[in-house]
Design a protein around this motif. Structure first.
Motif, PDB file in Angstrom:
ATOM      1  N   ARG A 118       5.185   0.695  -1.412  1.00  0.00           N
ATOM      2  CA  ARG A 118       5.874  -0.595  -1.273  1.00  0.00           C
ATOM      3  C   ARG A 118       6.181  -0.884   0.196  1.00  0.00           C
ATOM      4  O   ARG A 118       5.998  -2.009   0.677  1.00  0.00           O
ATOM      5  N   ALA A 119       6.633   0.140   0.909  1.00  0.00           N
ATOM      6  CA  ALA A 119       6.953  -0.050   2.324  1.00  0.00           C
ATOM      7  C   ALA A 119       5.696  -0.360   3.135  1.00  0.00           C
ATOM      8  O   ALA A 119       5.711  -1.202   4.041  1.00  0.00           O
ATOM      9  N   THR A 120       4.590   0.291   2.783  1.00  0.00           N
ATOM     10  CA  THR A 120       3.338   0.087   3.512  1.00  0.00           C
ATOM     11  C   THR A 120       2.742  -1.291   3.257  1.00  0.00           C
ATOM     12  O   THR A 120       2.135  -1.906   4.144  1.00  0.00           O
ATOM     13  N   GLU A 121       2.900  -1.767   2.046  1.00  0.00           N
ATOM     14  CA  GLU A 121       2.280  -3.039   1.652  1.00  0.00           C
ATOM     15  C   GLU A 121       3.146  -4.253   1.988  1.00  0.00           C
ATOM     16  O   GLU A 121       2.791  -5.381   1.632  1.00  0.00           O
ATOM     17  N   ALA A 122       4.258  -4.028   2.666  1.00  0.00           N
ATOM     18  CA  ALA A 122       5.127  -5.141   3.031  1.00  0.00           C
ATOM     19  C   ALA A 122       4.405  -6.098   3.976  1.00  0.00           C
ATOM     20  O   ALA A 122       3.429  -5.738   4.641  1.00  0.00           O
ATOM     21  N   ARG A 123       4.910  -7.302   4.050  1.00  0.00           N
ATOM     22  CA  ARG A 123       4.273  -8.332   4.859  1.00  0.00           C
ATOM     23  C   ARG A 123       4.192  -7.926   6.334  1.00  0.00           C
ATOM     24  O   ARG A 123       3.197  -8.147   7.007  1.00  0.00           O
ATOM     25  N   ARG A 124       5.251  -7.330   6.842  1.00  0.00           N
ATOM     26  CA  ARG A 124       5.262  -6.885   8.247  1.00  0.00           C
ATOM     27  C   ARG A 124       4.795  -5.435   8.316  1.00  0.00           C
ATOM     28  O   ARG A 124       5.449  -4.540   7.798  1.00  0.00           O
ATOM     29  N   TYR A 125       3.681  -5.193   8.973  1.00  0.00           N
ATOM     30  CA  TYR A 125       3.089  -3.858   8.985  1.00  0.00           C
ATOM     31  C   TYR A 125       3.977  -2.882   9.748  1.00  0.00           C
ATOM     32  O   TYR A 125       4.398  -3.145  10.869  1.00  0.00           O
ATOM     33  N   ASP A 126       4.253  -1.731   9.125  1.00  0.00           N
ATOM     34  CA  ASP A 126       5.086  -0.700   9.721  1.00  0.00           C
ATOM     35  C   ASP A 126       4.245   0.566   9.873  1.00  0.00           C
ATOM     36  O   ASP A 126       3.929   1.230   8.884  1.00  0.00           O
ATOM     37  N   PRO A 127       3.862   0.926  11.111  1.00  0.00           N
ATOM     38  CA  PRO A 127       2.987   2.088  11.301  1.00  0.00           C
ATOM     39  C   PRO A 127       3.582   3.386  10.752  1.00  0.00           C
ATOM     40  O   PRO A 127       2.857   4.183  10.150  1.00  0.00           O
ATOM     41  N   GLN A 128       4.880   3.600  10.931  1.00  0.00           N
ATOM     42  CA  GLN A 128       5.464   4.846  10.451  1.00  0.00           C
ATOM     43  C   GLN A 128       5.487   4.901   8.934  1.00  0.00           C
ATOM     44  O   GLN A 128       5.289   5.958   8.341  1.00  0.00           O
ATOM     45  N   ALA A 129       5.700   3.752   8.313  1.00  0.00           N
ATOM     46  CA  ALA A 129       5.650   3.710   6.846  1.00  0.00           C
ATOM     47  C   ALA A 129       4.245   4.055   6.351  1.00  0.00           C
ATOM     48  O   ALA A 129       4.077   4.787   5.365  1.00  0.00           O
ATOM     49  N   ALA A 130       3.230   3.527   7.030  1.00  0.00           N
ATOM     50  CA  ALA A 130       1.853   3.838   6.647  1.00  0.00           C
ATOM     51  C   ALA A 130       1.568   5.325   6.825  1.00  0.00           C
ATOM     52  O   ALA A 130       0.926   5.958   5.973  1.00  0.00           O
ATOM     53  N   TYR A 131       2.046   5.897   7.923  1.00  0.00           N
ATOM     54  CA  TYR A 131       1.843   7.333   8.150  1.00  0.00           C
ATOM     55  C   TYR A 131       2.498   8.158   7.040  1.00  0.00           C
ATOM     56  O   TYR A 131       1.889   9.080   6.485  1.00  0.00           O
ATOM     57  N   ASN A 132       3.734   7.831   6.719  1.00  0.00           N
ATOM     58  CA  ASN A 132       4.443   8.568   5.672  1.00  0.00           C
ATOM     59  C   ASN A 132       3.708   8.470   4.327  1.00  0.00           C
ATOM     60  O   ASN A 132       3.633   9.439   3.566  1.00  0.00           O
ATOM     61  N   TYR A 133       3.168   7.299   4.044  1.00  0.00           N
ATOM     62  CA  TYR A 133       2.416   7.089   2.808  1.00  0.00           C
ATOM     63  C   TYR A 133       1.156   7.953   2.799  1.00  0.00           C
ATOM     64  O   TYR A 133       0.837   8.608   1.803  1.00  0.00           O
ATOM     65  N   GLY A 134       0.447   7.984   3.908  1.00  0.00           N
ATOM     66  CA  GLY A 134      -0.766   8.796   3.998  1.00  0.00           C
ATOM     67  C   GLY A 134      -0.483  10.272   3.797  1.00  0.00           C
ATOM     68  O   GLY A 134      -1.228  10.983   3.103  1.00  0.00           O
ATOM     69  N   ILE A 135       0.598  10.756   4.391  1.00  0.00           N
ATOM     70  CA  ILE A 135       0.957  12.169   4.242  1.00  0.00           C
ATOM     71  C   ILE A 135       1.296  12.479   2.781  1.00  0.00           C
ATOM     72  O   ILE A 135       0.886  13.513   2.241  1.00  0.00           O
ATOM     73  N   ALA A 136       2.033  11.600   2.127  1.00  0.00           N
ATOM     74  CA  ALA A 136       2.376  11.826   0.719  1.00  0.00           C
ATOM     75  C   ALA A 136       1.116  11.831  -0.152  1.00  0.00           C
ATOM     76  O   ALA A 136       0.994  12.624  -1.088  1.00  0.00           O
ATOM     77  N   LEU A 137       0.164  10.954   0.148  1.00  0.00           N
ATOM     78  CA  LEU A 137      -1.101  10.947  -0.584  1.00  0.00           C
ATOM     79  C   LEU A 137      -1.845  12.267  -0.397  1.00  0.00           C
ATOM     80  O   LEU A 137      -2.411  12.827  -1.342  1.00  0.00           O
ATOM     81  N   GLN A 138      -1.829  12.776   0.831  1.00  0.00           N
ATOM     82  CA  GLN A 138      -2.484  14.061   1.095  1.00  0.00           C
ATOM     83  C   GLN A 138      -1.803  15.180   0.311  1.00  0.00           C
ATOM     84  O   GLN A 138      -2.467  16.012  -0.313  1.00  0.00           O
ATOM     85  N   PHE A 139      -0.485  15.208   0.325  1.00  0.00           N
ATOM     86  CA  PHE A 139       0.251  16.246  -0.384  1.00  0.00           C
ATOM     87  C   PHE A 139      -0.022  16.223  -1.885  1.00  0.00           C
ATOM     88  O   PHE A 139      -0.049  17.270  -2.535  1.00  0.00           O
ATOM     89  N   THR A 140      -0.187  15.023  -2.436  1.00  0.00           N
ATOM     90  CA  THR A 140      -0.412  14.913  -3.881  1.00  0.00           C
ATOM     91  C   THR A 140      -1.889  14.980  -4.254  1.00  0.00           C
ATOM     92  O   THR A 140      -2.232  14.837  -5.434  1.00  0.00           O
ATOM     93  N   GLY A 141      -2.764  15.195  -3.274  1.00  0.00           N
ATOM     94  CA  GLY A 141      -4.171  15.470  -3.566  1.00  0.00           C
ATOM     95  C   GLY A 141      -5.112  14.291  -3.508  1.00  0.00           C
ATOM     96  O   GLY A 141      -6.311  14.467  -3.740  1.00  0.00           O
ATOM     97  N   ASP A 142      -4.633  13.100  -3.182  1.00  0.00           N
ATOM     98  CA  ASP A 142      -5.524  11.938  -3.100  1.00  0.00           C
ATOM     99  C   ASP A 142      -6.057  11.844  -1.665  1.00  0.00           C
ATOM    100  O   ASP A 142      -5.633  10.999  -0.865  1.00  0.00           O
TER     101      ASP A 142
END
Length: 485
Positions: free
Chosen positions: A90-114
């Protein structure tokens, strides 16, 4: 709540708590308040309280993308990676792009295997924000097919930035790519360049390290009770990057075992029991005081905390590597607990720790910024575990060799499962199919079948091999080719 958040950002934790309590009396901002309380709990290493606050915030929901991102990070930091994903998305897909939010999302995806989706997120991030060093470091191992393209770009960025932190991350990323090209000593040289400024700034204290290891060794002289009572806790410990995640995945593939991740709860409860001063839960005075204290109250509190993660699983794993310092105290405080310690060749352990970029916010990893300091830390570990193997009961403390697991997987995996008090299950042999999240540096490797590529990796560094052997020899680790199992 705005004032409470400002107080927290400026390090005034007491005022932040006071203002949060005031907000609770007034009402409103429930989700935000629980996020703030969770962050305060993490600062005092109270993972259980932080986890409860995070779940309360998730239940209340949070409307703002910024708060969704903060909640996602809080959930991840308390081991709830799958629960974090929708808030980080949700934070990554917000209208205003947030680089740190995108990074956090990517790390969580990696941790969960995607891993495919994680790569897409990081590639998009570095396209939008080419200076995001964290994203480059995360992307490099996921995109080996683009290393030829990335290498000159990152070398230029390294030369152009004055940021010590960015140079640290970019240097690690460059070193990883050079390793994949087989340029081993060039890779080691980049690590030296990247780490040296922080090594100078932090100034790792070898004397304090030796006091900590000595306190841990002395704690093994206290009586260890026979195995009895609640046998659900299984601790997997060892140096980082020594095979602890591999052992965790083998055991947690068993239907009667759930991993709780890397928990600081035992250390927090030990510190709370003996009331030693200072902000660190892992220090020599705490271990010294706990060795002669009544630790009986820890068992119930510890199990209750972990049950909030694992539910009613018959057995659960706590895989905090540095819990090896507490191994004798764990066996004293939790009579039904078993401790499994992973060992890897000292040379490979030095290299694997030196080439790993640990969280810079944690002072426990200060040794890893200097090659000689890393060798010193590993040498202390080797001597400590040699002592534990002699001093601790063999039905409660098991030392396993990473190299032996790789060379004779079936026998060693069965040995591990039997030590845990479990019947063999074929799922343990298919550990790489385990879908549970992995929040460690091994999150990529343990999703593959067993492989031998990491054994004797140190020998691939022509100059580095001489360097590590000389360093360990000076520190009293002479028979460094010994069979550890």
């Amino acid at each position: 709540m705005v004032l409470a958040a400002i107080a927290l950002e400026h390090g005034n934790d007491a005022k932040a708590k006071e203002l949060s309590d005031l907000a609770a009396k007034i009402g409103g901002a429930v989700g935000w308040r629980h996020i703030l309380l969770g962050r305060l709990a993490l600062k005092r290493s109270d993972t259980a309280a932080a986890r409860a606050a995070a779940r309360a915030a998730a239940k209340a929901d949070v409307a703002w993308p910024e708060l969704a991102g903060d909640l996602g990070v809080l959930l991840s930091r308390t081991g709830l990676h799958a629960e974090a994903l929708p808030f980080l998305a949700r934070a990554t897909e917000a209208r205003r792009y947030d680089p740190q939010a995108a990074y956090n999302y990517g790390i969580a995806l990696q941790f969960t295997g995607d891993l495919r989706k994680a790569r897409e997120v990081f590639e998009d991030l570095v396209t939008r924000e080419p200076g995001h060093a964290q994203a480059w470091l995360a992307l490099v191992p996921l995109a080996k097919d683009r290393h030829e393209e990335f290498l000159p770009m990152l070398e230029q960025r390294f030369a152009a930035t004055d940021s010590v932190e960015d140079r640290l991350m970019l240097g690690h990323a460059i070193a990883r790519m050079l390793e994949d090209k087989g340029e081993w000593d060039a890779s080691l040289g980049w690590l030296d360049r990247a780490k040296e400024p922080l090594a100078t700034r932090i100034g790792h204290d070898r004397a304090a390290t030796e006091r900590l290891f000595a306190a841990s060794a002395a704690s093994a002289e206290s009586p260890i009770p026979a195995l009895s009572g609640d046998t659900s806790p299984l601790f997997i410990v060892g140096m980082p990057r020594s095979g602890t995640t591999l052992a965790e995945r083998i055991l947690s593939a068993h239907p009667d075992v759930t991993s709780a991740g890397e928990l600081s709860d035992f250390a927090v409860l030990a510190k709370r029991t003996v009331q030693t001063p200072g902000g660190h839960v892992l220090d020599a005075p705490t271990i010294e005081a706990a060795a002669s204290a009544d630790l009986s109250a820890i068992e119930g509190a510890y199990v209750e905390r972990v049950r909030t993660i694992v539910g009613d699983s018959p057995h659960f794993i706590d895989k905090m590597p540095f819990n090896f310092f507490f191994a004798p105290l764990i066996l004293q405080a939790l009579p039904g607990a078993r401790v499994i310690c992973l060992r890897r060749s000292p040379q490979d352990t030095v290299f694997s720790n030196y080439r790993q970029l640990f969280a810079t916010a944690f002072t426990y990893y200060s040794y890893a910024y200097h090659f000689e300091d890393t060798a010193h830390f590993v040498a202390q570990f080797e001597k400590l575990i040699d002592h534990f193997e002699q001093a601790l009961p063999e039905n409660r403390f098991l030392s396993l060799s990473y190299e032996e697991i790789v060379a004779d997987f079936d026998r060693q995996a069965r040995k591990l499962v039997a030590f845990a008090g479990l019947d063999w299950d074929d799922a343990c042999a298919a550990f790489h199919e385990n879908t549970a999240p992995v929040a460690t540096a091994s999150s990529l490797q343990v999703r593959q079948p067993i492989y031998a590529n990491a054994v004797a990796r140190w020998k691939r560094y022509p100059g580095g091999a001489i360097r590590v052997q000389e360093a360990l020899s000076r520190l009293g680790i002479g028979n460094i080719e010994k069979n550890i199992g």
